[in-house]
Design an enzyme around this catalytic site. Sequence first.
Site, short mmCIF file in Angstrom:
data_model
loop_
_atom_site.label_atom_id
_atom_site.label_comp_id
_atom_site.label_asym_id
_atom_site.label_seq_id
_atom_site.Cartn_x
_atom_site.Cartn_y
_atom_site.Cartn_z
CE LYS A 73 1.94 -0.83 6.20
NZ LYS A 73 1.65 -2.24 5.99
CB THR A 130 1.72 3.02 8.77
OG1 THR A 130 2.83 2.96 7.89
CG2 THR A 130 0.63 2.13 8.24
CG ASN A 138 3.10 -2.10 12.85
OD1 ASN A 138 3.62 -3.07 13.38
ND2 ASN A 138 2.09 -2.20 12.00
#
Lengths: 211, 211
Positions: A73, A130, A138
Amino acid sequence: MEVVRDAPIDCPIGVLTGPNFAHEVAKGLPAAAVVASVDADLREMVLARLGTPGFRLYGNDDPIGAQLGGAAKNVIAIAAGAVMGAGLGENARAALVTRGLRELCRLAVALGGRAETVMGLSGLGDLLLTCTGPASRNFSLGYALGQGEGLASILASRSAVTEGVSTAVALVARAGEVELPICRAVAALLAGSKTLDQAIIDLLSRPQRDE
Amino acid sequence: MEVVRDAPIDCPIGVLTGPNFAHEVAKGLPAAAVVASVDADLREMVLARLGTPGFRLYGNDDPIGAQLGGAAKNVIAIAAGAVMGAGLGENARAALVTRGLRELCRLAVALGGRAETVMGLSGLGDLLLTCTGPASRNFSLGYALGQGEGLASILASRSAVTEGVSTAVALVARAGEVELPICRAVAALLAGSKTLDQAIIDLLSRPQRDE
């Protein structure tokens, strides 16, 4: 788990993973996670000992899919950040994350896991955390790339590890012939073998196909 | 499509749906959508005539799943808004959206569609747009509910239709015995038959299970 399995220990092993910002768990806010192991006794034991109404645990017998979702991910999060940093908009991000998850499903199946696992708390759940906010390392690295900053300069300015950078390389190395246009684009972007503009053009000019 | 099918027309029909904010499409920013129809010629024709590199279309022969994803995502968006309005945090939202999608997959299968469709651009893609920002009418309605405002007062203050309010009732009415704890909680909350606190307690105190 491959690393642990090589260690000189002799006990059942499993994975605990899911969309959990630690600071929220510490505050006692509700969260859910996956306990993935092929060992049913281990799953039951962890669920019974760690699960609470506010920390809901779900059993899953597919540790391959659960590990892939939790790691890969981060690569999709970099891509989502790059899309937002480049000003391509929310429609583009939604399409990219959806298609990126489809890539992870294909990869999970190729590695012996299940697509449904990646579409669960590990994978999809993680991405919901995220890919939507700059709180993710990220995502924010991707965002900076999307705004034109170079990778070396971004990495030099942060002390925390941005996992997706090394995951992208490892993931593509394991993928063989699996069709992973977004993951491969991220790896190429990070390696400097493709510019962001070229990566975007390549992704958008792929032939139309069934979903 | 059921409504269209009852109309006195005689031509193949299909559904165009996906995570598309109109203002971004109008600006020429990249987006993707699904063309769902059981008629392969119709799908090909629409893909050829409407698809461009910047407006990527994907064919899908499951219009039931595509319609369900596009409509039912509004109910999950209300739930996601309520979670954020009540201050339960991002972990809780990620878990709720993930488990909510699992509900929509079960419902799609029960109605004759496919889970993969709901995990595509219609359903998951939509949710990525609508569950993360107050730009969505359904999310913002849920947010206000989460903050303790009454439904009548919220609806009185807005002129635009908040689709999820009527969709929640229709969806539960069609669901039969399908296990839909989140959708049923939203319907009960909107109907005033359950308070937000009770709905949260009920969801968190369900037995632990496999993912």
